[in-house]
Design a protein around this motif. Structure first.
Motif, PDB file in Angstrom:
ATOM      1  N   GLN A  43       0.851  -1.179   0.000  1.00 34.38           N
ATOM      2  CA  GLN A  43       0.000   0.000   0.000  1.00 34.38           C
ATOM      3  C   GLN A  43       0.889   1.232   0.000  1.00 34.38           C
ATOM      4  O   GLN A  43       1.924   1.261   0.655  1.00 34.38           O
ATOM      5  N   PRO A  44       0.489   2.234  -0.747  1.00 37.87           N
ATOM      6  CA  PRO A  44       1.294   3.454  -0.739  1.00 37.87           C
ATOM      7  C   PRO A  44       1.310   4.039   0.666  1.00 37.87           C
ATOM      8  O   PRO A  44       0.348   3.934   1.418  1.00 37.87           O
ATOM      9  N   GLU A  45       2.463   4.570   1.003  1.00 35.25           N
ATOM     10  CA  GLU A  45       2.579   5.179   2.326  1.00 35.25           C
ATOM     11  C   GLU A  45       1.577   6.315   2.460  1.00 35.25           C
ATOM     12  O   GLU A  45       1.417   7.121   1.549  1.00 35.25           O
ATOM     13  N   GLU A  46       0.934   6.314   3.573  1.00 37.11           N
ATOM     14  CA  GLU A  46      -0.005   7.392   3.822  1.00 37.11           C
ATOM     15  C   GLU A  46       0.779   8.646   4.173  1.00 37.11           C
ATOM     16  O   GLU A  46       1.739   8.600   4.927  1.00 37.11           O
ATOM     17  N   VAL A  47       0.362   9.715   3.592  1.00 39.03           N
ATOM     18  CA  VAL A  47       1.006  10.980   3.884  1.00 39.03           C
ATOM     19  C   VAL A  47       0.356  11.546   5.128  1.00 39.03           C
ATOM     20  O   VAL A  47      -0.860  11.673   5.207  1.00 39.03           O
ATOM     21  N   SER A  48       1.180  11.869   6.102  1.00 42.39           N
ATOM     22  CA  SER A  48       0.630  12.383   7.352  1.00 42.39           C
ATOM     23  C   SER A  48       0.023  13.764   7.135  1.00 42.39           C
ATOM     24  O   SER A  48       0.354  14.469   6.184  1.00 42.39           O
ATOM     25  N   SER A  49      -0.859  14.128   8.032  1.00 42.38           N
ATOM     26  CA  SER A  49      -1.496  15.442   7.906  1.00 42.38           C
ATOM     27  C   SER A  49      -0.473  16.555   8.080  1.00 42.38           C
ATOM     28  O   SER A  49      -0.594  17.612   7.460  1.00 42.38           O
ATOM     29  N   VAL A  50       0.553  16.325   8.885  1.00 41.78           N
ATOM     30  CA  VAL A  50       1.608  17.331   9.062  1.00 41.78           C
ATOM     31  C   VAL A  50       2.353  17.524   7.746  1.00 41.78           C
ATOM     32  O   VAL A  50       2.646  18.656   7.341  1.00 41.78           O
ATOM     33  N   GLN A  51       2.640  16.432   7.060  1.00 41.94           N
ATOM     34  CA  GLN A  51       3.342  16.529   5.781  1.00 41.94           C
ATOM     35  C   GLN A  51       2.489  17.240   4.736  1.00 41.94           C
ATOM     36  O   GLN A  51       2.992  18.022   3.941  1.00 41.94           O
ATOM     37  N   ARG A  52       1.186  16.982   4.759  1.00 39.70           N
ATOM     38  CA  ARG A  52       0.297  17.687   3.822  1.00 39.70           C
ATOM     39  C   ARG A  52       0.291  19.181   4.099  1.00 39.70           C
ATOM     40  O   ARG A  52       0.314  19.995   3.176  1.00 39.70           O
TER      41      ARG A  52
END
Length: 124
Positions: free
Chosen positions: A9-18
């Motif tokens: 699964q693609p790594e989920e991008v954290s909300s901080v990174q977004r």
């Protein structure tokens, strides 16, 4: 015997990174419409601050502006402190930004606030 591959699964991008990515887009990407709007707004703030500082040197305007100018100066200084912190937070290479020409100018802008000096020192 069949091997079962784990689902990749693609790594989920954290909300901080977004948030960092979005801020980077608006603060550093001047080729985008949003980046231009933000940077033109910052430039407008600088021009207005310089203009008010120049008006304050004229005696007639000094009398009119003196009750309001300290509040405006404090607002501008806190605004630039917030901008500096957000630029560091959102920079792809934080140390490189902090050592860059623009990073050092931004730091010089907020130093009076960081050292508890009067806000008009940097504006004048």
């Amino acid at each position: 015997m069949s091997s079962i591959e784990p689902s990749v699964q693609p790594e989920e991008v954290s909300s901080v990174q977004r948030i960092r990515t979005m801020l980077n887009h608006y603060l550093f990407e001047v080729s985008s419409t949003g980046g231009r709007v933000v940077n033109y707004g910052i430039m407008l703030m600088i021009v207005v601050t310089v203009y008010l500082s120049m008006l304050d040197t004229v005696p007639e305007y000094h009398v009119k502006l003196s009750p309001y100018l300290p509040w405006v100066e404090d607002f501008v200084l806190y605004f630039f402190l917030l901008e500096y912190v957000l630029r560091i937070f959102s920079a792809r290479k934080r140390k490189k930004y902090m050592k860059s020409f623009h990073g050092l100018i931004d730091l010089a802008t907020v130093l009076p606030l960081l050292f508890g000096l009067h806000s008009s020192i940097i504006i004048r």
